[in-house]
Design a protein around this motif. Structure first.
Motif, mmCIF file in Angstrom:
data_model
loop_
_atom_site.group_PDB
_atom_site.id
_atom_site.type_symbol
_atom_site.label_atom_id
_atom_site.label_comp_id
_atom_site.label_asym_id
_atom_site.label_seq_id
_atom_site.Cartn_x
_atom_site.Cartn_y
_atom_site.Cartn_z
ATOM 1 N N UNK A 36 16.888 152.780 54.608
ATOM 2 C CA UNK A 36 17.578 153.100 56.245
ATOM 3 C C UNK A 36 16.447 153.098 56.966
ATOM 4 N N UNK A 37 15.501 153.686 56.324
ATOM 5 C CA UNK A 37 14.324 154.408 57.101
ATOM 6 C C UNK A 37 13.043 153.467 57.115
ATOM 7 N N UNK A 38 13.104 152.837 56.241
ATOM 8 C CA UNK A 38 12.401 151.937 56.042
ATOM 9 C C UNK A 38 12.841 150.598 57.012
ATOM 10 N N UNK A 39 13.686 150.029 56.452
ATOM 11 C CA UNK A 39 14.800 148.856 57.217
ATOM 12 C C UNK A 39 14.950 149.269 59.656
ATOM 13 N N UNK A 40 15.203 150.593 59.389
ATOM 14 C CA UNK A 40 15.174 150.771 60.674
ATOM 15 C C UNK A 40 13.492 150.537 61.429
ATOM 16 N N UNK A 41 12.703 150.739 60.611
ATOM 17 C CA UNK A 41 11.115 150.638 61.354
ATOM 18 C C UNK A 41 10.571 149.575 60.981
ATOM 19 N N UNK A 42 11.383 148.673 60.054
ATOM 20 C CA UNK A 42 10.228 147.181 59.514
ATOM 21 C C UNK A 42 10.821 145.821 59.367
ATOM 22 N N UNK A 43 12.793 146.452 59.934
ATOM 23 C CA UNK A 43 13.598 145.796 59.711
ATOM 24 C C UNK A 43 13.663 144.590 58.192
ATOM 25 N N UNK A 44 14.644 143.939 58.503
ATOM 26 C CA UNK A 44 14.653 142.494 56.784
ATOM 27 C C UNK A 44 13.533 143.005 55.865
ATOM 28 N N UNK A 45 12.309 142.750 56.242
ATOM 29 C CA UNK A 45 10.914 142.396 55.078
ATOM 30 C C UNK A 45 10.561 143.745 54.641
ATOM 31 N N UNK A 74 21.306 141.594 61.418
ATOM 32 C CA UNK A 74 21.423 139.947 61.246
ATOM 33 C C UNK A 74 20.598 139.404 60.017
ATOM 34 N N UNK A 75 20.112 139.089 59.320
ATOM 35 C CA UNK A 75 19.347 138.952 58.252
ATOM 36 C C UNK A 75 20.056 138.324 57.140
ATOM 37 N N UNK A 76 21.051 140.515 57.051
ATOM 38 C CA UNK A 76 22.478 139.932 56.088
ATOM 39 C C UNK A 76 23.686 139.120 56.846
ATOM 40 N N UNK A 77 23.377 138.987 58.305
ATOM 41 C CA UNK A 77 24.731 138.430 58.784
ATOM 42 C C UNK A 77 24.367 137.069 58.380
ATOM 43 N N UNK A 78 23.048 136.403 58.864
ATOM 44 C CA UNK A 78 22.744 135.111 58.531
ATOM 45 C C UNK A 78 22.201 134.509 57.338
ATOM 46 N N UNK A 114 20.952 135.251 68.512
ATOM 47 C CA UNK A 114 20.553 135.872 69.587
ATOM 48 C C UNK A 114 20.076 137.087 69.269
ATOM 49 N N UNK A 115 20.743 137.769 68.379
ATOM 50 C CA UNK A 115 19.485 139.693 67.825
ATOM 51 C C UNK A 115 18.035 138.654 66.921
ATOM 52 N N UNK A 116 18.064 137.772 66.297
ATOM 53 C CA UNK A 116 16.689 137.187 66.043
ATOM 54 C C UNK A 116 16.102 136.813 66.799
ATOM 55 N N UNK A 117 16.270 136.189 68.093
ATOM 56 C CA UNK A 117 15.535 135.553 69.057
ATOM 57 C C UNK A 117 14.761 136.421 69.847
ATOM 58 N N UNK A 118 15.405 137.566 69.925
ATOM 59 C CA UNK A 118 15.040 138.823 70.643
ATOM 60 C C UNK A 118 14.889 139.950 70.059
ATOM 61 N N UNK A 119 14.652 140.528 69.102
ATOM 62 C CA UNK A 119 13.972 141.526 67.732
ATOM 63 C C UNK A 119 12.818 142.354 68.660
ATOM 64 N N UNK A 120 12.356 140.963 68.697
ATOM 65 C CA UNK A 120 10.720 141.386 69.205
ATOM 66 C C UNK A 120 9.938 141.568 70.613
ATOM 67 N N UNK A 121 10.854 141.789 71.067
ATOM 68 C CA UNK A 121 10.946 142.279 72.512
ATOM 69 C C UNK A 121 10.713 143.862 72.595
#
Length: 195
Positions: free
Chosen positions: A20-29, A103-107, A162-169
């Motif tokens: 959970x901590x790693x995904x919060x920091x790094x995302x799905x990857x 968003x990755x899980x849902x896609x 939308x979530x994937x397109x804006x996640x790096x802002x």
């Protein structure tokens, strides 16, 4: 035997907390190897509990998805079905922005392509979110407050996109909100700014 089971449960819970901590920091990857290292277990132990990245992500987001499903059920009885649907979609988008990787899980694949016979699919995030959203969408369609050709998959694609397109802002919320309002206007739901 009982000791092994409780050890396995503790290992799984600890791995999940680290994940959970790693995904919060790094995302799905987030690196599975790093998760194993930080958890103090081998990669094989992580894979024994979570055989795929998807299985790990599903476990990480299980409670958030449960909360969203409960929220859809609570909104189902609102008089304004259009507002209830939009509010729930906004909350799904907010969760997706705050919980990097959701968003990755849902896609992974459209709901109609998932086998509901598969036990793992029945307990996964996308079908649960889809079923919750379908409750609200069906009511809005029946009330003729949204276009009748909308599907739950359309709505999930919208939110995930939308979530994937804006996640790096640096601050994705304002751009995500703008994109959400523009997209929602296209399916017949007028969303005022700041609503």
């Amino acid at each position: 035997m009982t000791g092994q089971r409780s050890d396995a449960r503790r290992n799984r819970a600890h791995i999940l907390a680290v994940a959970e901590a790693e995904v919060a920091a790094q995302g799905a990857q987030a690196s599975l190897e790093r998760i194993a290292r930080v958890a103090g277990v081998g990669s094989a132990t992580v894979r024994r509990h979570f055989p795929t990245r998807r299985a790990l992500l599903e476990a990480v987001f299980k409670q958030r998805v449960h909360d969203l499903c409960e929220r859809a059920h609570a909104l189902r009885d609102e008089l304004d079905s259009r507002a209830a649907l939009v509010e729930w979609l906004r909350e799904l988008l907010a969760y997706s922005l705050a919980a990097r990787g959701l968003a990755d899980v849902l896609s992974y694949q459209p709901l109609q392509e998932q086998s509901l016979q598969d036990e793992a699919d029945q307990d996964s995030c996308a079908p649960a979110i889809g079923a919750a959203g379908a409750l609200l969408l069906r009511k809005a369609v029946d009330d003729r407050t949204v276009r009748p050709d909308l599907t739950v998959d359309d709505l999930l694609v919208l939110i995930v996109g939308i979530a994937l397109a804006t996640e790096h802002y640096s601050d994705p919320a304002p751009q995500a909100d703008r994109a959400f309002r523009l997209a929602v206007a296209g399916f017949g739901v007028d969303v005022p700014t700041g609503a």
